[in-house]
Design a protein around this motif. Structure first.
Motif, short mmCIF file in Angstrom:
data_model
loop_
_atom_site.label_atom_id
_atom_site.label_comp_id
_atom_site.label_asym_id
_atom_site.label_seq_id
_atom_site.Cartn_x
_atom_site.Cartn_y
_atom_site.Cartn_z
N THR A 183 11.23 -20.86 3.76
CA THR A 183 10.23 -20.12 3.02
C THR A 183 9.86 -18.93 3.81
OG1 THR A 183 9.59 -22.23 2.01
CG2 THR A 183 7.89 -20.41 2.31
N SER A 184 9.58 -19.22 5.35
CA SER A 184 9.20 -17.99 6.28
C SER A 184 10.36 -16.86 6.26
CB SER A 184 9.01 -18.58 7.64
OG SER A 184 9.04 -17.35 8.25
N VAL A 185 11.57 -17.24 6.15
CA VAL A 185 12.72 -16.20 5.91
C VAL A 185 12.40 -15.39 4.81
CG1 VAL A 185 15.12 -15.79 5.63
CG2 VAL A 185 14.13 -17.29 7.53
N ALA A 186 12.30 -16.16 3.52
CA ALA A 186 12.30 -15.27 2.27
C ALA A 186 10.87 -14.52 2.04
CB ALA A 186 12.12 -16.28 1.24
N GLU A 187 9.82 -15.00 2.97
CA GLU A 187 8.72 -14.26 2.83
C GLU A 187 8.63 -12.70 3.66
OE1 GLU A 187 5.68 -17.07 4.09
OE2 GLU A 187 5.46 -17.88 2.08
N HIS A 188 9.54 -13.15 4.77
CA HIS A 188 9.60 -12.24 5.80
C HIS A 188 10.54 -11.14 5.03
CE1 HIS A 188 10.44 -9.98 9.14
NE2 HIS A 188 11.79 -9.70 9.19
N ILE A 189 11.49 -11.52 4.21
CA ILE A 189 12.44 -10.43 3.80
C ILE A 189 11.68 -9.72 2.64
CG2 ILE A 189 14.19 -10.18 1.84
CD1 ILE A 189 15.65 -12.53 3.50
N ASN A 190 10.84 -10.42 1.84
CA ASN A 190 9.92 -9.86 0.72
C ASN A 190 8.99 -8.88 1.26
OD1 ASN A 190 11.32 -11.20 -1.36
ND2 ASN A 190 9.95 -12.68 -1.31
N GLU A 191 8.36 -9.24 2.41
CA GLU A 191 7.21 -8.16 3.15
C GLU A 191 7.94 -6.84 3.52
OE1 GLU A 191 3.99 -6.81 4.32
OE2 GLU A 191 4.13 -8.50 3.19
N MET A 192 9.24 -7.20 4.19
CA MET A 192 9.87 -6.07 4.83
C MET A 192 10.34 -5.11 3.66
SD MET A 192 9.79 -6.09 8.09
CE MET A 192 8.20 -6.76 7.85
N LYS A 193 10.77 -5.85 2.44
CA LYS A 193 11.19 -4.79 1.24
C LYS A 193 10.19 -4.17 0.73
CE LYS A 193 14.03 -6.53 -1.90
NZ LYS A 193 14.24 -7.43 -2.79
N LYS A 194 8.78 -4.81 0.77
CA LYS A 194 7.58 -3.95 0.39
C LYS A 194 7.00 -2.92 1.39
CE LYS A 194 5.40 -8.13 -1.83
NZ LYS A 194 4.43 -9.20 -1.96
N ARG A 195 7.47 -3.21 2.58
CA ARG A 195 6.94 -2.11 3.50
C ARG A 195 7.78 -0.94 3.32
NH1 ARG A 195 5.76 -4.72 9.25
NH2 ARG A 195 4.01 -6.24 8.71
N ASP A 196 9.22 -1.21 2.95
CA ASP A 196 10.18 -0.21 2.90
C ASP A 196 10.05 0.51 1.65
OD1 ASP A 196 12.88 1.00 3.76
OD2 ASP A 196 13.47 0.31 1.85
N GLU A 197 9.66 -0.11 0.50
CA GLU A 197 9.36 0.69 -0.61
C GLU A 197 8.08 1.55 -0.55
OE1 GLU A 197 8.91 -2.63 -3.05
OE2 GLU A 197 11.09 -3.11 -3.23
N ALA A 198 7.06 1.06 0.22
CA ALA A 198 5.77 1.77 0.46
C ALA A 198 6.28 3.02 1.30
CB ALA A 198 4.73 0.99 1.18
N THR A 199 7.02 2.98 2.30
CA THR A 199 7.40 4.06 3.06
C THR A 199 8.37 5.03 2.21
OG1 THR A 199 7.66 2.49 5.07
CG2 THR A 199 8.86 4.72 5.27
N VAL A 200 9.38 4.74 1.43
CA VAL A 200 9.98 5.48 0.57
C VAL A 200 8.85 6.29 -0.38
CG1 VAL A 200 11.59 5.46 -1.33
CG2 VAL A 200 11.90 4.16 0.46
N ARG A 201 7.68 5.60 -1.04
CA ARG A 201 6.96 6.30 -1.97
C ARG A 201 6.11 7.33 -0.99
NH1 ARG A 201 6.26 0.94 -3.88
NH2 ARG A 201 4.45 0.76 -2.64
N VAL A 202 5.59 7.08 0.30
CA VAL A 202 4.98 8.07 0.78
C VAL A 202 5.70 9.09 1.19
CG1 VAL A 202 4.08 8.18 3.25
CG2 VAL A 202 3.29 6.20 2.06
N GLN A 203 7.01 8.87 1.70
CA GLN A 203 7.90 9.83 2.18
C GLN A 203 8.47 10.93 0.84
OE1 GLN A 203 11.30 8.18 3.75
NE2 GLN A 203 10.31 8.16 5.72
N LYS A 204 8.10 10.15 -0.40
CA LYS A 204 8.60 11.16 -1.61
C LYS A 204 7.37 12.25 -1.82
CE LYS A 204 9.98 9.65 -6.15
NZ LYS A 204 9.65 8.62 -7.14
N TYR A 205 6.27 12.07 -1.49
CA TYR A 205 5.18 12.82 -1.51
C TYR A 205 4.69 13.68 -0.49
CZ TYR A 205 4.78 10.51 -6.03
OH TYR A 205 5.28 9.87 -7.14
N LYS A 206 5.62 13.17 0.68
CA LYS A 206 5.25 14.07 2.15
C LYS A 206 5.87 15.62 2.10
CE LYS A 206 5.65 13.11 6.72
NZ LYS A 206 6.43 11.98 7.99
N PRO A 207 4.71 16.42 2.26
CA PRO A 207 5.26 17.71 2.51
C PRO A 207 6.18 17.96 3.59
CG PRO A 207 3.13 17.65 2.92
CD PRO A 207 3.41 16.17 2.84
N TYR A 208 7.16 18.95 3.43
CA TYR A 208 7.95 19.06 4.60
C TYR A 208 7.86 20.21 5.33
CZ TYR A 208 11.00 15.46 2.30
OH TYR A 208 11.42 14.35 1.99
#
Length: 142
Positions: free
Chosen positions: A117-142
Protein backbone atom coordinates in the motif's frame (compact mmCIF):
# COMPACT_ATOMS: atom_id res chain seq x y z
CA UNK A 1 14.39 -8.10 -9.69
CA UNK A 2 11.19 -9.49 -11.15
CA UNK A 3 12.63 -12.92 -11.95
CA UNK A 4 13.99 -13.27 -8.40
CA UNK A 5 10.65 -12.15 -7.00
CA UNK A 6 8.70 -14.67 -9.09
CA UNK A 7 11.11 -17.43 -8.07
CA UNK A 8 10.65 -16.56 -4.40
CA UNK A 9 6.86 -16.57 -4.81
CA UNK A 10 7.00 -19.98 -6.45
CA UNK A 11 9.15 -21.34 -3.64
CA UNK A 12 6.61 -20.03 -1.10
CA UNK A 13 4.37 -22.86 -2.34
CA UNK A 14 1.14 -21.02 -1.57
CA UNK A 15 2.00 -20.32 2.09
CA UNK A 16 0.41 -16.90 2.79
CA UNK A 17 3.04 -15.96 5.38
CA UNK A 18 5.94 -16.79 3.07
CA UNK A 19 4.19 -14.92 0.25
CA UNK A 20 3.86 -11.89 2.52
CA UNK A 21 7.50 -12.15 3.57
CA UNK A 22 8.52 -12.22 -0.10
CA UNK A 23 6.72 -8.92 -0.72
CA UNK A 24 8.32 -7.33 2.34
CA UNK A 25 11.80 -8.49 1.30
CA UNK A 26 11.34 -7.00 -2.18
CA UNK A 27 10.05 -3.58 -1.12
CA UNK A 28 13.16 -1.76 -2.35
CA UNK A 29 12.81 -3.39 -5.76
CA UNK A 30 9.16 -2.39 -5.97
CA UNK A 31 10.05 1.20 -5.17
CA UNK A 32 12.27 1.19 -8.25
CA UNK A 33 9.06 0.95 -10.28
CA UNK A 34 8.33 4.57 -9.29
CA UNK A 35 10.58 5.96 -12.01
CA UNK A 36 9.08 3.62 -14.61
CA UNK A 37 5.47 4.39 -13.63
CA UNK A 38 6.14 8.12 -13.49
CA UNK A 39 7.66 8.14 -16.96
CA UNK A 40 5.18 5.74 -18.57
CA UNK A 41 2.94 8.56 -19.96
CA UNK A 42 5.98 10.19 -21.60
CA UNK A 43 7.08 6.91 -23.13
CA UNK A 44 3.59 6.34 -24.50
CA UNK A 45 3.47 9.87 -25.88
CA UNK A 46 6.83 9.44 -27.64
CA UNK A 47 5.74 6.10 -29.05
CA UNK A 48 2.51 7.66 -30.33
CA UNK A 49 4.41 10.57 -31.88
CA UNK A 50 6.76 8.15 -33.64
CA UNK A 51 3.80 6.24 -35.00
CA UNK A 52 2.05 9.33 -36.33
CA UNK A 53 5.16 10.67 -38.03
CA UNK A 54 6.15 7.29 -39.48
CA UNK A 55 9.50 7.71 -37.79
CA UNK A 56 12.12 5.06 -38.74
CA UNK A 57 12.32 4.03 -35.07
CA UNK A 58 8.61 3.23 -35.08
CA UNK A 59 9.02 1.18 -38.25
CA UNK A 60 11.93 -0.69 -36.67
CA UNK A 61 9.86 -1.46 -33.57
CA UNK A 62 6.99 -2.71 -35.73
CA UNK A 63 9.37 -4.99 -37.64
CA UNK A 64 10.75 -6.41 -34.38
CA UNK A 65 7.24 -7.00 -33.13
CA UNK A 66 6.33 -8.91 -36.29
CA UNK A 67 9.54 -10.97 -36.25
CA UNK A 68 8.91 -11.98 -32.64
CA UNK A 69 5.30 -12.82 -33.40
CA UNK A 70 3.96 -10.42 -30.77
CA UNK A 71 0.32 -9.71 -31.45
CA UNK A 72 -0.07 -6.84 -29.00
CA UNK A 73 1.45 -3.43 -29.72
CA UNK A 74 4.48 -2.27 -27.73
CA UNK A 75 2.27 0.13 -25.76
CA UNK A 76 0.46 -2.88 -24.24
CA UNK A 77 3.72 -4.37 -23.02
CA UNK A 78 4.83 -1.02 -21.60
CA UNK A 79 1.63 -0.83 -19.56
CA UNK A 80 2.03 -4.25 -17.91
CA UNK A 81 4.57 -3.23 -15.22
CA UNK A 82 2.40 -0.25 -14.26
CA UNK A 83 -0.65 -2.48 -13.89
CA UNK A 84 1.28 -5.21 -12.10
CA UNK A 85 2.79 -3.07 -9.36
CA UNK A 86 -0.55 -1.52 -8.48
CA UNK A 87 -2.39 -4.88 -8.52
CA UNK A 88 -0.07 -6.45 -5.96
CA UNK A 89 -1.72 -4.44 -3.18
CA UNK A 90 -5.16 -5.67 -4.28
CA UNK A 91 -3.98 -9.27 -4.38
CA UNK A 92 -2.49 -9.00 -0.90
CA UNK A 93 -5.66 -7.38 0.44
CA UNK A 94 -7.64 -10.34 -0.87
CA UNK A 95 -5.14 -12.79 0.61
CA UNK A 96 -5.35 -11.07 4.02
CA UNK A 97 -9.14 -11.18 3.88
CA UNK A 98 -9.19 -14.90 3.05
CA UNK A 99 -6.50 -15.97 5.53
CA UNK A 100 -7.35 -17.14 9.05
CA UNK A 101 -6.38 -14.40 11.51
CA UNK A 102 -5.18 -17.04 13.96
CA UNK A 103 -2.55 -18.29 11.53
CA UNK A 104 0.95 -18.00 12.96
CA UNK A 105 2.61 -15.15 11.04
CA UNK A 106 -0.66 -13.46 10.03
CA UNK A 107 0.92 -10.15 11.10
CA UNK A 108 3.60 -10.67 8.43
CA UNK A 109 0.88 -10.89 5.80
CA UNK A 110 -0.69 -7.69 7.13
CA UNK A 111 2.73 -6.01 7.06
CA UNK A 112 3.13 -7.07 3.42
CA UNK A 113 -0.19 -5.40 2.61
CA UNK A 114 0.93 -2.22 4.38
CA UNK A 115 4.23 -2.36 2.50
CA UNK A 116 2.59 -2.63 -0.91
CA UNK A 117 0.00 0.00 0.00
CA UNK A 118 2.88 2.32 0.86
CA UNK A 119 4.62 1.51 -2.44
CA UNK A 120 1.42 2.21 -4.42
CA UNK A 121 0.85 5.48 -2.55
CA UNK A 122 4.46 6.51 -3.14
CA UNK A 123 4.14 5.82 -6.87
CA UNK A 124 0.88 7.76 -7.08
CA UNK A 125 2.36 10.68 -5.14
CA UNK A 126 5.42 10.82 -7.39
CA UNK A 127 3.19 10.71 -10.48
CA UNK A 128 1.15 13.64 -9.13
CA UNK A 129 4.31 15.63 -8.44
CA UNK A 130 5.64 14.90 -11.90
CA UNK A 131 2.35 15.92 -13.51
CA UNK A 132 2.34 19.16 -11.51
CA UNK A 133 5.92 19.88 -12.58
CA UNK A 134 5.01 19.31 -16.22
CA UNK A 135 2.03 21.70 -15.90
CA UNK A 136 4.21 24.40 -14.33
CA UNK A 137 6.91 24.02 -16.97
CA UNK A 138 4.28 24.31 -19.69
CA UNK A 139 3.50 27.87 -18.61
CA UNK A 140 7.00 28.88 -17.54
CA UNK A 141 8.49 31.65 -19.68
CA UNK A 142 11.87 30.85 -21.20
Amino acid sequence: MHNDFVGALESAEGDPVRIGQTFIENEAGFRQYTFYCTNYPRALSILTDYGQSRNPIFNFLKECQQRLGHLLPLSSYLLKPVQRILKYRLLLADLVKKTDRNLSGYDTLQQALLTMTSVAEHINEMKKRDEATVRVQKYKPY
